[in-house]
Design an enzyme around this catalytic site. Sequence first.
Site, PDB file in Angstrom:
ATOM      1  N   ASN A 132     -12.732 -15.223  12.462  1.00  0.00           N
ATOM      2  CA  ASN A 132     -12.097 -13.764  12.792  1.00  0.00           C
ATOM      3  C   ASN A 132     -12.221 -13.000  11.535  1.00  0.00           C
ATOM      4  OD1 ASN A 132     -10.288 -11.564  13.023  1.00  0.00           O
ATOM      5  ND2 ASN A 132      -9.903 -12.456  14.878  1.00  0.00           N
TER       6      ASN A 132
ATOM      7  N   HIS B 203      -9.314  -8.999   9.377  1.00  0.00           N
ATOM      8  CA  HIS B 203      -8.563  -8.470   8.270  1.00  0.00           C
ATOM      9  C   HIS B 203      -9.234  -8.307   6.822  1.00  0.00           C
ATOM     10  CE1 HIS B 203      -5.229  -8.784  10.912  1.00  0.00           C
ATOM     11  NE2 HIS B 203      -5.648  -9.722  11.246  1.00  0.00           N
TER      12      HIS B 203
ATOM     13  N   HIS C  49     -12.169  -8.357  16.439  1.00  0.00           N
ATOM     14  CA  HIS C  49     -11.403  -7.567  17.609  1.00  0.00           C
ATOM     15  C   HIS C  49     -11.541  -5.906  17.319  1.00  0.00           C
ATOM     16  CE1 HIS C  49      -7.156  -7.126  19.809  1.00  0.00           C
ATOM     17  NE2 HIS C  49      -7.881  -6.331  20.114  1.00  0.00           N
TER      18      HIS C  49
ATOM     19  N   ARG D 137      -9.906  -2.948  18.240  1.00  0.00           N
ATOM     20  CA  ARG D 137      -8.662  -2.549  18.867  1.00  0.00           C
ATOM     21  C   ARG D 137      -8.754  -1.028  19.290  1.00  0.00           C
ATOM     22  NH1 ARG D 137      -4.152  -6.214  17.531  1.00  0.00           N
ATOM     23  NH2 ARG D 137      -3.066  -4.954  18.739  1.00  0.00           N
TER      24      ARG D 137
ATOM     25  N   ARG E 125      -7.431  -0.082  14.050  1.00  0.00           N
ATOM     26  CA  ARG E 125      -6.822  -0.257  12.874  1.00  0.00           C
ATOM     27  C   ARG E 125      -7.357  -0.984  11.791  1.00  0.00           C
ATOM     28  NH1 ARG E 125      -1.693  -3.987  14.983  1.00  0.00           N
ATOM     29  NH2 ARG E 125      -1.680  -2.173  16.522  1.00  0.00           N
TER      30      ARG E 125
ATOM     31  N   GLU F  87     -13.535  -9.491  20.829  1.00  0.00           N
ATOM     32  CA  GLU F  87     -12.013  -9.460  21.389  1.00  0.00           C
ATOM     33  C   GLU F  87     -11.867  -8.054  21.781  1.00  0.00           C
ATOM     34  OE1 GLU F  87      -9.119 -10.972  18.854  1.00  0.00           O
ATOM     35  OE2 GLU F  87      -9.981 -12.821  18.569  1.00  0.00           O
TER      36      GLU F  87
ATOM     37  N   THR G 110       0.308  -7.929  15.782  1.00  0.00           N
ATOM     38  CA  THR G 110      -0.894  -8.654  16.054  1.00  0.00           C
ATOM     39  C   THR G 110      -0.968  -9.001  17.612  1.00  0.00           C
ATOM     40  OG1 THR G 110      -2.520 -10.831  15.588  1.00  0.00           O
ATOM     41  CG2 THR G 110       0.187 -10.800  15.206  1.00  0.00           C
ATOM     42  N   THR G 111      -1.774  -9.770  18.163  1.00  0.00           N
ATOM     43  CA  THR G 111      -1.917 -10.006  19.585  1.00  0.00           C
ATOM     44  C   THR G 111      -0.510 -11.161  19.647  1.00  0.00           C
ATOM     45  OG1 THR G 111      -4.194  -9.889  19.646  1.00  0.00           O
ATOM     46  CG2 THR G 111      -3.167 -10.706  21.451  1.00  0.00           C
TER      47      THR G 111
ATOM     48  N   GLU H  33      -9.068 -19.247  25.990  1.00  0.00           N
ATOM     49  CA  GLU H  33      -8.667 -19.547  24.633  1.00  0.00           C
ATOM     50  C   GLU H  33      -7.049 -19.648  24.960  1.00  0.00           C
ATOM     51  OE1 GLU H  33     -10.612 -17.316  21.558  1.00  0.00           O
ATOM     52  OE2 GLU H  33      -8.711 -17.478  20.183  1.00  0.00           O
TER      53      GLU H  33
ATOM     54  N   HIS I 257      -5.190 -18.753  17.016  1.00  0.00           N
ATOM     55  CA  HIS I 257      -4.132 -17.646  16.665  1.00  0.00           C
ATOM     56  C   HIS I 257      -3.086 -18.486  15.564  1.00  0.00           C
ATOM     57  CE1 HIS I 257      -2.453 -13.544  16.711  1.00  0.00           C
ATOM     58  NE2 HIS I 257      -1.261 -14.365  16.612  1.00  0.00           N
ATOM     59  N   GLY I 258      -3.003 -17.989  14.418  1.00  0.00           N
ATOM     60  CA  GLY I 258      -2.017 -18.338  13.403  1.00  0.00           C
ATOM     61  C   GLY I 258      -2.386 -19.670  12.596  1.00  0.00           C
TER      62      GLY I 258
HETATM   63  N1  PXP Z   1      -7.948 -15.796  19.083  1.00  0.00           N
HETATM   64  C1  PXP Z   1      -7.549 -14.258  19.409  1.00  0.00           C
HETATM   65  C2  PXP Z   1      -7.859 -14.224  20.870  1.00  0.00           C
HETATM   66  C3  PXP Z   1      -6.951 -13.354  18.606  1.00  0.00           C
HETATM   67  O1  PXP Z   1      -6.512 -12.197  19.052  1.00  0.00           O
HETATM   68  C4  PXP Z   1      -6.707 -13.703  17.294  1.00  0.00           C
HETATM   69  C5  PXP Z   1      -6.108 -12.891  16.368  1.00  0.00           C
HETATM   70  O2  PXP Z   1      -6.901 -11.690  16.215  1.00  0.00           O
HETATM   71  C6  PXP Z   1      -7.210 -15.227  16.645  1.00  0.00           C
HETATM   72  C7  PXP Z   1      -7.896 -15.934  17.519  1.00  0.00           C
HETATM   73  C8  PXP Z   1      -7.255 -15.521  15.020  1.00  0.00           C
HETATM   74  O3  PXP Z   1      -5.822 -15.484  14.767  1.00  0.00           O
HETATM   75  P1  PXP Z   1      -5.499 -15.465  13.185  1.00  0.00           P
HETATM   76  O4  PXP Z   1      -6.057 -14.233  12.780  1.00  0.00           O
HETATM   77  O5  PXP Z   1      -4.011 -15.691  13.417  1.00  0.00           O
HETATM   78  O6  PXP Z   1      -6.008 -16.625  12.938  1.00  0.00           O
END
Ligand code: PXP
Length: 250
Positions: free
Chosen positions: A11, A14, A47, A49, A53, A74, A104-105, A155, A194-195
């Site tokens: 992803n 950032h 993503h 958005r 952003r 996304e 964040t999501t 997911e 995520h995370g």
């Molecule tokens: N999967 C989805 C669906 C997400 O929305 C995100 C964050 O945008 C991620 C994975 C990746 O998460 P992270 O950036 O915390 O690794």
Amino acid sequence: MTARPLRLGINIDHVATIRNARGGRHPDPVRAARMAAAAGADGITAHLREDRRHISDGDIDRLMAEISLPLNLEMAATEEMLAIALRHRPHAACIVPERREERTTEGGLDAAGQFDHLAPMIRQLSAAGIRVSLFIEPAIIQLDAAKALGAPVVELHTGRYCETDGAVQAAELERIRAAAAHAEAAGLECHAGHGLSFETVAPVAAIPTVVELNIGHFLIGEAIFGGLDGAIRRMRSLMDEARGSRARSA
Ligand code: PXP
């Protein structure tokens, strides 16, 4: 039995967050996508958005035109995003919940509660040849809703597992394992993300029915210290080790 391959989606949101802090062109998320491909990633996740952003419409144009890895777009379940996805036809579209004020999501999509809103979108995305995934909490009710909606992929949100520790984290990991097993039984392809970090990735990578991890924020942060290439290669090898498969890249 040989382990099923575990794909790594990077992803790059950032990279765009840092670029947008100054409003110029540097650092370029498309360059990061190219580096991710060279470091052994299997896909790119971005993503777009509603408030733009981080990732911009132009980034999506360029990712589609310049990057050979499959793009997982996304998107919130809005008419605007649906039109964008149908215009670009990325490999996959992951429908996520989106609230303007969140950082964040936060939390998964309420696939069960939004069934009637999601159903026509999933139908249109699927008819366009886009592989739809729903970003949901590891909860049976959401998995069953995803199945009933005809989404081929889910997911699982690993945020709570990553943010907690001790008994709460162990219970959350169990919830993810149970959800991944339920997904398999229901015929749903199962992804997670995520995370995730170097510390938290292994137990999730070891779940045999999870076939893709999407990871961003930690890797982009880690890249500040050791470079993006090294961060992605280390993540890849931690995933392969946990999976019991041989590392694919040096
Ligand atoms: N999967 C989805 C669906 C997400 O929305 C995100 C964050 O945008 C991620 C994975 C990746 O998460 P992270 O950036 O915390 O690794």
